[in-house]
Design a protein around this motif. Structure first.
Motif, PDB file in Angstrom:
ATOM      1  N   ALA A  24       0.836  -1.207   0.000  1.00  0.00           N
ATOM      2  CA  ALA A  24       0.000   0.000   0.000  1.00  0.00           C
ATOM      3  C   ALA A  24       0.869   1.255   0.000  1.00  0.00           C
ATOM      4  CB  ALA A  24      -0.925  -0.016   1.219  1.00  0.00           C
ATOM      5  N   ARG A  25       1.932   1.265   0.778  1.00  0.00           N
ATOM      6  CA  ARG A  25       2.821   2.432   0.812  1.00  0.00           C
ATOM      7  C   ARG A  25       3.470   2.668  -0.561  1.00  0.00           C
ATOM      8  NH1 ARG A  25       4.663   4.564   5.664  1.00  0.00           N
ATOM      9  NH2 ARG A  25       3.883   3.543   7.551  1.00  0.00           N
ATOM     10  N   LEU A  26       3.944   1.594  -1.172  1.00  0.00           N
ATOM     11  CA  LEU A  26       4.604   1.729  -2.464  1.00  0.00           C
ATOM     12  C   LEU A  26       3.637   2.221  -3.538  1.00  0.00           C
ATOM     13  CD1 LEU A  26       6.746  -1.549  -2.405  1.00  0.00           C
ATOM     14  CD2 LEU A  26       7.548   0.793  -2.017  1.00  0.00           C
ATOM     15  N   ARG A  27       2.399   1.753  -3.495  1.00  0.00           N
ATOM     16  CA  ARG A  27       1.416   2.208  -4.483  1.00  0.00           C
ATOM     17  C   ARG A  27       1.052   3.670  -4.270  1.00  0.00           C
ATOM     18  NH1 ARG A  27       0.848   0.783  -9.146  1.00  0.00           N
ATOM     19  NH2 ARG A  27      -1.396   0.571  -9.349  1.00  0.00           N
ATOM     20  N   ARG A  28       0.945   4.088  -2.991  1.00  0.00           N
ATOM     21  CA  ARG A  28       0.661   5.507  -2.731  1.00  0.00           C
ATOM     22  C   ARG A  28       1.800   6.382  -3.234  1.00  0.00           C
ATOM     23  NH1 ARG A  28      -1.615   3.527   2.201  1.00  0.00           N
ATOM     24  NH2 ARG A  28       0.324   3.937   3.330  1.00  0.00           N
ATOM     25  N   ALA A  29       3.011   5.843  -3.224  1.00  0.00           N
ATOM     26  CA  ALA A  29       4.161   6.576  -3.749  1.00  0.00           C
ATOM     27  C   ALA A  29       4.263   6.503  -5.263  1.00  0.00           C
ATOM     28  CB  ALA A  29       5.451   6.046  -3.126  1.00  0.00           C
ATOM     29  N   GLY A  30       3.351   5.767  -5.901  1.00  0.00           N
ATOM     30  CA  GLY A  30       3.321   5.707  -7.358  1.00  0.00           C
ATOM     31  C   GLY A  30       4.316   4.768  -7.989  1.00  0.00           C
ATOM     32  N   MET A  31       4.827   3.807  -7.242  1.00  0.00           N
ATOM     33  CA  MET A  31       5.803   2.873  -7.815  1.00  0.00           C
ATOM     34  C   MET A  31       5.105   1.892  -8.752  1.00  0.00           C
ATOM     35  SD  MET A  31       8.538   0.310  -5.947  1.00  0.00           S
ATOM     36  CE  MET A  31       9.787   1.582  -5.683  1.00  0.00           C
ATOM     37  N   PRO A  32       5.693   1.611  -9.919  1.00  0.00           N
ATOM     38  CA  PRO A  32       5.088   0.649 -10.852  1.00  0.00           C
ATOM     39  C   PRO A  32       5.034  -0.753 -10.254  1.00  0.00           C
ATOM     40  CG  PRO A  32       6.788   1.972 -11.926  1.00  0.00           C
ATOM     41  CD  PRO A  32       6.898   2.238 -10.463  1.00  0.00           C
ATOM     42  N   LEU A  33       4.067  -1.534 -10.708  1.00  0.00           N
ATOM     43  CA  LEU A  33       3.905  -2.883 -10.183  1.00  0.00           C
ATOM     44  C   LEU A  33       5.127  -3.760 -10.442  1.00  0.00           C
ATOM     45  CD1 LEU A  33       0.189  -3.876 -10.921  1.00  0.00           C
ATOM     46  CD2 LEU A  33       1.269  -3.466  -8.715  1.00  0.00           C
ATOM     47  N   ALA A  34       5.781  -3.563 -11.580  1.00  0.00           N
ATOM     48  CA  ALA A  34       6.953  -4.388 -11.882  1.00  0.00           C
ATOM     49  C   ALA A  34       8.036  -4.205 -10.826  1.00  0.00           C
ATOM     50  CB  ALA A  34       7.499  -4.029 -13.262  1.00  0.00           C
ATOM     51  N   ASP A  35       8.240  -2.958 -10.386  1.00  0.00           N
ATOM     52  CA  ASP A  35       9.232  -2.698  -9.341  1.00  0.00           C
ATOM     53  C   ASP A  35       8.743  -3.182  -7.977  1.00  0.00           C
ATOM     54  OD1 ASP A  35      10.789  -1.577 -11.255  1.00  0.00           O
ATOM     55  OD2 ASP A  35      10.549   0.497 -10.615  1.00  0.00           O
ATOM     56  N   ILE A  36       7.426  -3.068  -7.742  1.00  0.00           N
ATOM     57  CA  ILE A  36       6.882  -3.518  -6.459  1.00  0.00           C
ATOM     58  C   ILE A  36       7.118  -5.013  -6.272  1.00  0.00           C
ATOM     59  CG2 ILE A  36       4.724  -3.912  -5.199  1.00  0.00           C
ATOM     60  CD1 ILE A  36       3.772  -1.205  -6.153  1.00  0.00           C
ATOM     61  N   THR A  96      19.686  -6.336   1.128  1.00  0.00           N
ATOM     62  CA  THR A  96      18.691  -5.294   0.854  1.00  0.00           C
ATOM     63  C   THR A  96      19.179  -4.295  -0.188  1.00  0.00           C
ATOM     64  OG1 THR A  96      19.558  -3.923   2.657  1.00  0.00           O
ATOM     65  CG2 THR A  96      17.773  -5.474   3.187  1.00  0.00           C
ATOM     66  N   GLU A  97      20.309  -4.577  -0.817  1.00  0.00           N
ATOM     67  CA  GLU A  97      20.867  -3.616  -1.770  1.00  0.00           C
ATOM     68  C   GLU A  97      19.926  -3.381  -2.946  1.00  0.00           C
ATOM     69  OE1 GLU A  97      23.610  -0.796  -2.501  1.00  0.00           O
ATOM     70  OE2 GLU A  97      23.603  -2.200  -0.795  1.00  0.00           O
ATOM     71  N   LEU A  98      19.314  -4.475  -3.441  1.00  0.00           N
ATOM     72  CA  LEU A  98      18.389  -4.329  -4.561  1.00  0.00           C
ATOM     73  C   LEU A  98      17.204  -3.460  -4.177  1.00  0.00           C
ATOM     74  CD1 LEU A  98      17.279  -5.041  -7.367  1.00  0.00           C
ATOM     75  CD2 LEU A  98      16.283  -7.105  -6.348  1.00  0.00           C
ATOM     76  N   VAL A  99      16.645  -3.694  -2.987  1.00  0.00           N
ATOM     77  CA  VAL A  99      15.491  -2.920  -2.540  1.00  0.00           C
ATOM     78  C   VAL A  99      15.848  -1.444  -2.425  1.00  0.00           C
ATOM     79  CG1 VAL A  99      13.876  -2.544  -0.639  1.00  0.00           C
ATOM     80  CG2 VAL A  99      14.438  -4.875  -1.378  1.00  0.00           C
ATOM     81  N   ARG A 100      16.969  -1.155  -1.813  1.00  0.00           N
ATOM     82  CA  ARG A 100      17.390   0.241  -1.684  1.00  0.00           C
ATOM     83  C   ARG A 100      17.583   0.884  -3.060  1.00  0.00           C
ATOM     84  NH1 ARG A 100      18.711   1.701   3.425  1.00  0.00           N
ATOM     85  NH2 ARG A 100      19.074   0.003   4.921  1.00  0.00           N
ATOM     86  N   GLY A 101      18.155   0.113  -3.981  1.00  0.00           N
ATOM     87  CA  GLY A 101      18.352   0.653  -5.322  1.00  0.00           C
ATOM     88  C   GLY A 101      17.037   0.973  -6.014  1.00  0.00           C
ATOM     89  N   LEU A 102      16.049   0.101  -5.854  1.00  0.00           N
ATOM     90  CA  LEU A 102      14.736   0.350  -6.462  1.00  0.00           C
ATOM     91  C   LEU A 102      14.059   1.561  -5.851  1.00  0.00           C
ATOM     92  CD1 LEU A 102      13.491  -3.348  -6.659  1.00  0.00           C
ATOM     93  CD2 LEU A 102      13.948  -1.861  -8.617  1.00  0.00           C
ATOM     94  N   LEU A 103      14.140   1.692  -4.531  1.00  0.00           N
ATOM     95  CA  LEU A 103      13.534   2.847  -3.866  1.00  0.00           C
ATOM     96  C   LEU A 103      14.211   4.138  -4.303  1.00  0.00           C
ATOM     97  CD1 LEU A 103      13.086   1.465  -0.228  1.00  0.00           C
ATOM     98  CD2 LEU A 103      11.366   1.599  -2.037  1.00  0.00           C
ATOM     99  N   ASP A 104      15.540   4.119  -4.347  1.00  0.00           N
ATOM    100  CA  ASP A 104      16.262   5.329  -4.741  1.00  0.00           C
ATOM    101  C   ASP A 104      15.973   5.699  -6.191  1.00  0.00           C
ATOM    102  OD1 ASP A 104      17.352   5.456  -2.235  1.00  0.00           O
ATOM    103  OD2 ASP A 104      19.270   4.531  -2.790  1.00  0.00           O
ATOM    104  N   ALA A 105      15.883   4.686  -7.066  1.00  0.00           N
ATOM    105  CA  ALA A 105      15.618   4.961  -8.482  1.00  0.00           C
ATOM    106  C   ALA A 105      14.229   5.568  -8.670  1.00  0.00           C
ATOM    107  CB  ALA A 105      15.750   3.674  -9.299  1.00  0.00           C
ATOM    108  N   HIS A 106      13.247   5.042  -7.944  1.00  0.00           N
ATOM    109  CA  HIS A 106      11.896   5.597  -8.077  1.00  0.00           C
ATOM    110  C   HIS A 106      11.838   7.013  -7.532  1.00  0.00           C
ATOM    111  CE1 HIS A 106       7.611   5.737  -8.505  1.00  0.00           C
ATOM    112  NE2 HIS A 106       7.435   5.943  -7.217  1.00  0.00           N
TER     113      HIS A 106
END
Length: 360
Positions: free
Chosen positions: A53-65, A77-87
């Motif tokens: 729910a948090r990621l969708r409210r932030a507008g992150m695409p489903l593929a990244d979610i 957690t490096e991949l997760v941090r990278g995805l968050l930073d990129a978005h």
């Protein structure tokens, strides 16, 4: 195990959203009853749903979610941090670009002449049948804006031209237009935006069947009904050119019994809107569908994007009441086009309701 209803309550995702994320393979229930098809979720999935729910409210695409959820509980957690930073970088770049575009648009506005100033200050004196002016105000008042950041929409536009007065109100998400016959005005077109409290005071005087006198002069509007009078200053703001907003391609018109349709909305399934910055709070949505034979139904979800038309249920109910007819016409266009609610006996009295996009 949590039922889908409990999961919706505890996670902040609606039941329809949970079904969508199941079909999309993003948040699959721990177990599905093979007989009833009912979904059940494991205890650890509530945290996943809240994260989703948090990621969708932030507008992150489903593929990244999907990737974030897959890597959230892992040791790396490096991949997760990278995805968050990129978005976040995408959002910041988008905001920077939007600011540049809005700055350019404001500069263009500053250099433009305002074509509505002379119309708004034009003097006009005319007579209007009280029942017609009352009906016009009743048909549009519900659509006026209460947003303090948009003071130009916090009233009713009275557009006087020839032997016709049009009343218009909009809050961006809906618009209502109605008209009344006039006499005695042979001057240029005049437009004034009457603040909603003054429009309410004017409506209170319109209890009889006589002609009333309406005067506009110097940004002040006066209504006289017999020996009673109300007057006040108009809003010192320009109103959008509503004529450009109502020029829609013809859609499919479906007659509905107003009372039956209202009951269907009140008793039919609803889904909660997502909380977005412009909404501030969730509200009930009604998803409408039209069958080949012209039957309108309220359903829980759509089969595909082309048939899913969701609208604010409260706005729908208010528009039906303002329509003030036993039968109304619902005009459906594309799924992204406004719903038009028309009176069968008056082509020029209608309401527009913007659809709500269903992400899930």
């Amino acid at each position: 195990m949590r039922s889908i209803g409990e999961m919706a309550r505890d996670s902040g995702l609606g039941v329809s959203a949970l079904r969508f994320y199941d079909r999309a393979g993003v948040l699959v229930p721990a177990w599905v009853d093979p007989v009833s098809g009912y979904r059940w979720y494991g205890p650890e999935q509530c945290d996943e749903a809240r994260l989703l729910a948090r990621l969708r409210r932030a507008g992150m695409p489903l593929a990244d979610i999907r990737l974030v959820l897959a890597g959230w509980s892992g040791p790396d957690t490096e991949l997760v941090r990278g995805l968050l930073d990129a978005h976040l970088r995408r959002l910041e770049l988008g905001l920077s670009g939007a600011r540049d575009e809005f700055s350019a648009l404001r500069a263009l506005l500053d250099t433009r002449e305002n074509p509505m100033t002379s119309l708004r200050t034009s003097a006009a004196r005319l007579s209007v049948p009280a029942p017609e002016l009352a009906a016009a105000l009743d048909a549009v008042r519900f659509a006026a804006s209460a947003d303090p950041e948009l003071p130009m929409l916090a009233g009713v536009l009275l557009d006087i031209e020839g032997d016709e007065l049009r009343a218009v109100a909009t809050d961006r998400y809906r618009m209502a237009v109605a008209r009344a016959r006039t006499s005695g005005h042979d001057g240029p077109r005049a437009q004034v935006v009457v603040p909603l409290p003054l429009a309410e005071a004017m409506r209170a005087l319109l209890s009889g069947g006589e002609l009333v006198r309406l005067a506009v002069d110097g940004g002040r509007v006066t209504l006289e009904a017999g020996d009673r009078q109300t007057a006040g200053r108009c809003l010192d703001h320009d109103f959008p050119d509503y004529r450009r907003l109502v020029g829609l391609p013809a859609g499919r018109r479906v007659p509905v019994d107003t009372a039956a349709f209202r009951k269907m909305l009140l008793t039919g399934p609803v889904r909660a809107s997502e909380v977005r910055a412009q909404d501030q709070a969730p509200y009930d949505l009604s998803v409408l569908a039209v069958s080949d034979d012209g039957t309108v139904t309220v359903r829980e979800d759509g089969d595909d994007e082309g048939t899913r038309m969701a609208f604010n249920r409260e706005f729908l109910l208010q528009a039906l009441e303002a329509g003030a007819r036993e039968e109304l016409l619902l005009e459906f266009g594309a799924p992204t086009a406004p719903l038009v609610i028309r009176r069968p006996d008056d082509e020029h009295a209608f309401s527009l309701l913007m659809p709500v996009r269903l992400d899930d």
